[in-house]
Design a protein around this motif. Structure first.
Motif, PDB file in Angstrom:
ATOM      1  N   ARG A  13       1.467  89.920  -3.038  1.00 13.18           N
ATOM      2  CA  ARG A  13       0.198  89.683  -2.970  1.00 13.18           C
ATOM      3  C   ARG A  13      -0.098  88.371  -2.931  1.00 13.18           C
ATOM      4  NH1 ARG A  13      -5.021  91.840  -6.942  1.00 13.18           N
ATOM      5  NH2 ARG A  13      -6.594  90.502  -5.664  1.00 13.18           N
ATOM      6  N   ASP A 227      -4.434  84.621  -1.593  1.00 13.48           N
ATOM      7  CA  ASP A 227      -4.609  86.136  -1.745  1.00 13.48           C
ATOM      8  C   ASP A 227      -4.423  87.099  -0.351  1.00 13.48           C
ATOM      9  OD1 ASP A 227      -5.181  88.762  -2.711  1.00 13.48           O
ATOM     10  OD2 ASP A 227      -6.806  87.981  -4.044  1.00 13.48           O
ATOM     11  N   GLU A 229      -4.127  90.212  -0.193  1.00 17.19           N
ATOM     12  CA  GLU A 229      -4.714  91.452  -0.299  1.00 17.19           C
ATOM     13  C   GLU A 229      -6.221  91.332   0.170  1.00 17.19           C
ATOM     14  OE1 GLU A 229      -6.039  94.036  -4.051  1.00 17.19           O
ATOM     15  OE2 GLU A 229      -4.003  94.143  -3.653  1.00 17.19           O
ATOM     16  N   ARG A 230      -6.980  90.344  -0.263  1.00 15.19           N
ATOM     17  CA  ARG A 230      -8.120  90.069   0.127  1.00 15.19           C
ATOM     18  C   ARG A 230      -8.343  88.993   1.282  1.00 15.19           C
ATOM     19  NH1 ARG A 230     -10.780  88.726  -6.133  1.00 15.19           N
ATOM     20  NH2 ARG A 230     -10.398  90.903  -6.928  1.00 15.19           N
ATOM     21  N   ASN A 253     -13.757  79.116  -1.777  1.00 12.63           N
ATOM     22  CA  ASN A 253     -13.189  80.630  -1.529  1.00 12.63           C
ATOM     23  C   ASN A 253     -13.178  80.779   0.037  1.00 12.63           C
ATOM     24  OD1 ASN A 253     -12.011  83.171  -2.381  1.00 12.63           O
ATOM     25  ND2 ASN A 253     -13.837  83.935  -1.628  1.00 12.63           N
ATOM     26  N   VAL A 255     -12.379  82.620   3.405  1.00 14.03           N
ATOM     27  CA  VAL A 255     -12.023  83.841   3.692  1.00 14.03           C
ATOM     28  C   VAL A 255     -11.400  83.570   4.963  1.00 14.03           C
ATOM     29  CG1 VAL A 255     -13.437  85.916   4.618  1.00 14.03           C
ATOM     30  CG2 VAL A 255     -14.301  84.733   2.529  1.00 14.03           C
TER      31      VAL A 255
END
Length: 258
Positions: A13, A227, A229-230, A253, A255
């Motif tokens: 992950r 990450d 998974e995200r 963060n 994305v």
């Protein structure tokens, strides 16, 4: 950047967890961690003198970081490009693997000595430009470290940083335990110091993971967690001034584009 320790697990992950210290002259202008104004898909710190970076990511899902290679006998031309530009080019090039191969085939000789760590989903490379070596390797899964020599060269500061990553993962205290290892200002014993061709006094000063000085020292302490998974990359940065005084902190963060 002068010290990097990381855990690379491409099938997990969290394929990449990393901490790093940037050591630099305090007078050199820099921008803190954040999206770049003219290229907001790049997120990282920025060297405002040469325009590159020591560590940054791209929203497409790409990462790059660079350290210098310390070798006074390494010959460099006066017009050598900034090594920080390698980070930007790694993030922006159309095909990362092809771009790295071209550097390894000879383009990398134009730069002063460096270690470039660059990767994207499922792939991570290390390119080393030393005095007489220009070598590209695929990074194997596991915990690794980079300072101002080759990958996993066992300098005392690198051993401390790498062990900090191991402990942070073992105890589940990421990134705190790893950052604590990078905050260690303790110098190595003389019999443990590397011999990189500089004075003993300077070898002692540079042997600590966290360097404290009025003119030169650790300017930024960074951490990163990818990450899968995200589909996001979490990043953080602590900034320091002369005497090792904390001047600010930032987190992002990121994305990733799907």
């Amino acid at each position: 950047m002068c010290l990097i320790a990381f855990d690379y697990r491409p099938d997990s992950r969290f394929p990449l967890r990393l901490v790093a210290n940037r050591d630099e002259f305090h007078q050199r202008p820099s921008a803190p961690l954040g999206p770049w104004q003219e290229t907001p898909d790049i997120i990282g710190g920025r060297d405002l003198e040469a325009g590159g970076s020591w560590l940054a990511v791209h929203r497409r899902g790409r990462f790059a970081a660079v350290t210098n290679v310390r070798d006074p006998e390494l010959k460099v031309t006066a017009d050598a490009p900034s090594r920080g530009q390698l980070v930007r080019e790694a993030l922006e090039c159309a095909d990362l693997a092809d771009w790295l191969r071209k550097l390894a085939d000879g383009d990398g000789w134009r730069y002063a000595g460096f270690n470039l760590l660059a990767g994207e989903v499922g792939r991570l490379w290390h390119l080393h430009r030393g005095r007489d070596r220009l070598v590209l390797d695929v990074v194997t899964p596991g915990v690794h470290g980079l300072s101002n020599a080759g990958l996993n060269t066992a300098w005392p500061k690198l051993i401390k940083a790498r062990q900090g990553v191991v402990e942070a993962l073992r105890r589940g205290h990421w990134p705190d335990d790893a950052l604590a290892a990078l905050a260690d200002a303790g110098r190595a014993e003389d019999d443990q110091l590397p011999d990189t061709g500089i004075s003993l006094e300077l070898e002692r000063m540079l042997s600590a993971p966290f360097i404290i000085g009025e003119q030169y020292g650790t300017r930024a302490m960074s951490w990163l967690e990818w990450d899968a998974e995200r589909a996001a990359i979490r990043m953080g940065e602590r900034r320091f001034g002369p005497g090792g005084i904390l001047q600010g902190e930032s987190e992002e963060n990121v994305v990733l584009a799907r």
